[in-house]
Design a protein around this motif. Structure first.
Motif, PDB file in Angstrom:
ATOM      1  N   ALA A   1       0.832  -1.205   0.000  1.00  0.00           N
ATOM      2  CA  ALA A   1       0.000   0.000   0.000  1.00  0.00           C
ATOM      3  C   ALA A   1       0.871   1.261   0.000  1.00  0.00           C
ATOM      4  O   ALA A   1       0.600   2.212  -0.744  1.00  0.00           O
ATOM      5  CB  ALA A   1      -0.932  -0.012   1.215  1.00  0.00           C
ATOM      6  N   LEU A   2       1.923   1.260   0.815  1.00  0.00           N
ATOM      7  CA  LEU A   2       2.795   2.435   0.879  1.00  0.00           C
ATOM      8  C   LEU A   2       3.560   2.657  -0.422  1.00  0.00           C
ATOM      9  O   LEU A   2       3.918   3.796  -0.736  1.00  0.00           O
ATOM     10  CB  LEU A   2       3.761   2.325   2.062  1.00  0.00           C
ATOM     11  CG  LEU A   2       3.103   2.480   3.430  1.00  0.00           C
ATOM     12  CD1 LEU A   2       4.108   2.196   4.543  1.00  0.00           C
ATOM     13  CD2 LEU A   2       2.484   3.856   3.592  1.00  0.00           C
ATOM     14  N   SER A   3       3.776   1.610  -1.188  1.00  0.00           N
ATOM     15  CA  SER A   3       4.491   1.771  -2.461  1.00  0.00           C
ATOM     16  C   SER A   3       3.669   2.573  -3.471  1.00  0.00           C
ATOM     17  O   SER A   3       4.206   3.037  -4.476  1.00  0.00           O
ATOM     18  CB  SER A   3       4.874   0.409  -3.046  1.00  0.00           C
ATOM     19  OG  SER A   3       3.745  -0.266  -3.568  1.00  0.00           O
ATOM     20  N   HIS A   4       2.396   2.752  -3.194  1.00  0.00           N
ATOM     21  CA  HIS A   4       1.517   3.542  -4.078  1.00  0.00           C
ATOM     22  C   HIS A   4       1.187   4.903  -3.476  1.00  0.00           C
ATOM     23  O   HIS A   4       0.290   5.584  -3.955  1.00  0.00           O
ATOM     24  CB  HIS A   4       0.217   2.776  -4.348  1.00  0.00           C
ATOM     25  CG  HIS A   4       0.426   1.440  -4.967  1.00  0.00           C
ATOM     26  ND1 HIS A   4       0.932   1.260  -6.239  1.00  0.00           N
ATOM     27  CD2 HIS A   4       0.233   0.192  -4.463  1.00  0.00           C
ATOM     28  CE1 HIS A   4       1.030  -0.025  -6.499  1.00  0.00           C
ATOM     29  NE2 HIS A   4       0.620  -0.702  -5.438  1.00  0.00           N
ATOM     30  N   GLY A   5       1.897   5.295  -2.448  1.00  0.00           N
ATOM     31  CA  GLY A   5       1.609   6.543  -1.755  1.00  0.00           C
ATOM     32  C   GLY A   5       2.289   7.748  -2.367  1.00  0.00           C
ATOM     33  O   GLY A   5       2.848   7.693  -3.470  1.00  0.00           O
ATOM     34  N   LYS A   6       2.245   8.839  -1.631  1.00  0.00           N
ATOM     35  CA  LYS A   6       2.825  10.114  -2.062  1.00  0.00           C
ATOM     36  C   LYS A   6       4.347  10.123  -1.952  1.00  0.00           C
ATOM     37  O   LYS A   6       5.022  10.770  -2.737  1.00  0.00           O
ATOM     38  CB  LYS A   6       2.262  11.271  -1.222  1.00  0.00           C
ATOM     39  CG  LYS A   6       0.779  11.447  -1.317  1.00  0.00           C
ATOM     40  CD  LYS A   6       0.394  12.063  -2.634  1.00  0.00           C
ATOM     41  CE  LYS A   6      -1.109  12.319  -2.673  1.00  0.00           C
ATOM     42  NZ  LYS A   6      -1.540  12.710  -3.997  1.00  0.00           N
TER      43      LYS A   6
END
Length: 179
Positions: free
Chosen positions: A53-58
């Motif tokens: 999920a964090l790999s698709h964050g800002k």
């Protein structure tokens, strides 16, 4: 000596096998940390889901790796320092000196510096940051979304650091010298 067993991907079944297959497909190998987390499919799945999920964050992948290095150094996790140095150098093509600086919470640009320093503050204060701590990171141009992701990256890396320090996971990445 390791304290938890790193499972052999060829000998597991069920949910652990499915998770190992997904890791193998993505990375070409199943690192020892994930092989050890596989003792509890819930732990491995939770780690993979939050990481994904964090790999698709800002925050960029590079900032995520710099955060991982700063947190791992704070928590004395040799496994994670080695793993994230390798990832930073080989996959993200980051300068080795940039990676080394991140371990001490330092960066060349003000925004990344603020993110790394905030991460170190979160750890040193056990998450009990104050208004001044939050103002400092926001004053460096960090958005609310980036601040939230910084906290999540710290939490993810605290999980892996504590896990590897508890398991005494065998390091399967090139060794990195202590600072």
């Amino acid at each position: 000596m390791t304290r938890l067993t790193a499972l052999n991907p060829e000998e597991v079944t069920g949910k652990t096998k499915d998770l190992f297959n997904a890791v193998q497909a993505k990375l070409g190998t199943v690192p020892n940390m994930m092989r050890t987390m596989g003792n509890s499919p819930a732990v491995l799945e939770g780690y993979l889901n939050l990481s994904g999920a964090l790999s698709h964050g800002k925050l960029s992948a590079k900032t995520g790796e710099l955060l991982a290095l700063a947190v791992s150094e704070e928590n004395s996790c040799d496994y994670c320092v080695a793993a994230h140095t390798f990832i930073g150098e080989k996959l993200l093509k980051a300068d080795p000196e940039v990676l080394k600086s991140a371990r001490t919470g330092n960066a060349a640009d003000e925004k990344t510096q603020a993110i790394l320093q905030f991460a170190k503050t979160l750890i040193s204060k056990n998450g009990l940051v104050n208004d001044q701590d939050v103002a400092a990171i926001k004053n460096a141009g960090v958005s609310d979304a980036e601040l939230a992701e910084t906290v999540a990256h710290v939490a993810l890396n605290v999980l892996t650091n504590y896990f590897n320090n508890t398991a005494n996971t065998e390091i399967d990445f090139p060794a990195v010298a202590s600072l």
